[in-house]
Design a protein around this motif. Structure first.
Motif, PDB file in Angstrom:
ATOM      1  N   ILE A 140       0.832  -1.209   0.000  1.00 48.55           N
ATOM      2  CA  ILE A 140       0.000   0.000   0.000  1.00 48.55           C
ATOM      3  C   ILE A 140       0.865   1.258   0.000  1.00 48.55           C
ATOM      4  N   ILE A 141       1.943   1.235   0.783  1.00 46.35           N
ATOM      5  CA  ILE A 141       2.829   2.406   0.859  1.00 46.35           C
ATOM      6  C   ILE A 141       3.428   2.718  -0.505  1.00 46.35           C
ATOM      7  N   GLN A 142       3.714   1.680  -1.274  1.00 44.04           N
ATOM      8  CA  GLN A 142       4.378   1.865  -2.568  1.00 44.04           C
ATOM      9  C   GLN A 142       3.387   2.037  -3.712  1.00 44.04           C
ATOM     10  N   ASN A 196      12.110  14.623   4.936  1.00 45.62           N
ATOM     11  CA  ASN A 196      10.749  15.120   4.738  1.00 45.62           C
ATOM     12  C   ASN A 196       9.885  14.112   3.979  1.00 45.62           C
ATOM     13  N   VAL A 197      10.470  13.453   2.987  1.00 43.25           N
ATOM     14  CA  VAL A 197       9.710  12.474   2.195  1.00 43.25           C
ATOM     15  C   VAL A 197       9.287  11.297   3.068  1.00 43.25           C
ATOM     16  N   VAL A 198      10.226  10.762   3.835  1.00 40.84           N
ATOM     17  CA  VAL A 198       9.903   9.622   4.709  1.00 40.84           C
ATOM     18  C   VAL A 198       8.863  10.016   5.742  1.00 40.84           C
ATOM     19  N   ASN A 199       9.024  11.188   6.331  1.00 41.82           N
ATOM     20  CA  ASN A 199       8.086  11.646   7.357  1.00 41.82           C
ATOM     21  C   ASN A 199       6.686  11.832   6.784  1.00 41.82           C
ATOM     22  N   SER A 200       6.600  12.425   5.594  1.00 40.09           N
ATOM     23  CA  SER A 200       5.302  12.671   4.968  1.00 40.09           C
ATOM     24  C   SER A 200       4.617  11.370   4.571  1.00 40.09           C
ATOM     25  N   ILE A 201       5.367  10.456   3.979  1.00 46.64           N
ATOM     26  CA  ILE A 201       4.787   9.175   3.560  1.00 46.64           C
ATOM     27  C   ILE A 201       4.336   8.372   4.769  1.00 46.64           C
TER      28      ILE A 201
END
Length: 226
Positions: free
Chosen positions: A83-85, A135-140
């Motif tokens: 789902i994450i991907q 930021n990308v990891v935190n947002s996802i």
């Protein structure tokens, strides 16, 4: 070298004779590796977080896990990883944080790994910008937690390792690149030395002529007269 066989003395003599070429070729490959690793290749940083997938902690309910619960949530971890991907989830995540990237580009550098036989999911993202990676990891992760509550009502996703700004790059591995360049340069230069030696059909010593021709040498021209 005598045709048909080679001995240790021939190997040592060849290396000794062409040591300058061996040193020069090896040095050039090391210098090229240093230039590429330090000046050409941009360093990449990896930000990561870990989340735990489990049962929601409701007051007054039995929170003991049985084997079926564990197996169910371990399988659920793999489902969540898929789902994450997805483009939709990543698209929502970058829109919330106003990240100026396309979801396809993020997915190319995003890694989601279910830890074997656990209920832990690891999310990683690699970028040349270490702040952007965080930021990308935190947002996802935040978008995933919000979406997971809509998909599994009694599921609970909890961050067990917060994402941080990476300090050191994960690539290029400069020490490894230099080591590989040294070995590669050494192999190429030694191989080239033996190739040149094998293709050289001239006689170098009187003993070599006598061994190959089977005839005694009656005379030789001194080096001063050549």
């Amino acid at each position: 070298m005598n045709e048909g066989f080679i001995n240790i003395e021939d190997i040592i003599n060849t290396i000794r004779k062409r040591w300058k070429m061996i040193f020069l070729v090896t040095l050039i490959t090391i210098i090229l590796s240093i230039i590429i690793s330090f000046l050409i290749i941009s360093p990449k940083y990896e930000a990561s977080t870990k989340v735990f997938i489990g049962k929601e902690n409701n007051q007054g309910q039995d929170q003991n896990y049985n084997s079926n619960d564990v197996q169910m949530y371990q399988k659920l971890v793999k489902t969540y990883a898929e789902i994450i991907q997805t483009n939709d989830l990543v698209e929502r995540a970058i829109n919330v944080e106003n990240i100026d990237l396309k979801s396809e580009n993020i997915l190319n550098s995003l890694t989601v790994t279910p830890r074997a036989d656990t209920q832990i999911l690891e999310i990683k993202y690699t970028s040349t910008d270490r702040i952007l990676a965080r930021n990308v990891v935190n947002s996802i992760t935040n978008e995933f937690i919000k979406s997971s509550k809509e998909l599994i009502q009694n599921g609970n996703v909890k961050i067990i390792e917060s994402v941080k700004v990476p300090e050191n790059p994960v690539s290029p591995n400069k020490k490894m690149n230099i080591g590989i360049a040294f070995l590669l340069g050494l192999m190429i230069s030694i191989g080239l030395s033996f190739l040149l030696e094998f293709t050289d059909n001239t006689f170098k010593t009187r003993e070599q002529m006598e061994d190959i021709l089977g005839l005694p040498v009656l005379g030789a021209i001194p080096d001063s007269f050549k």
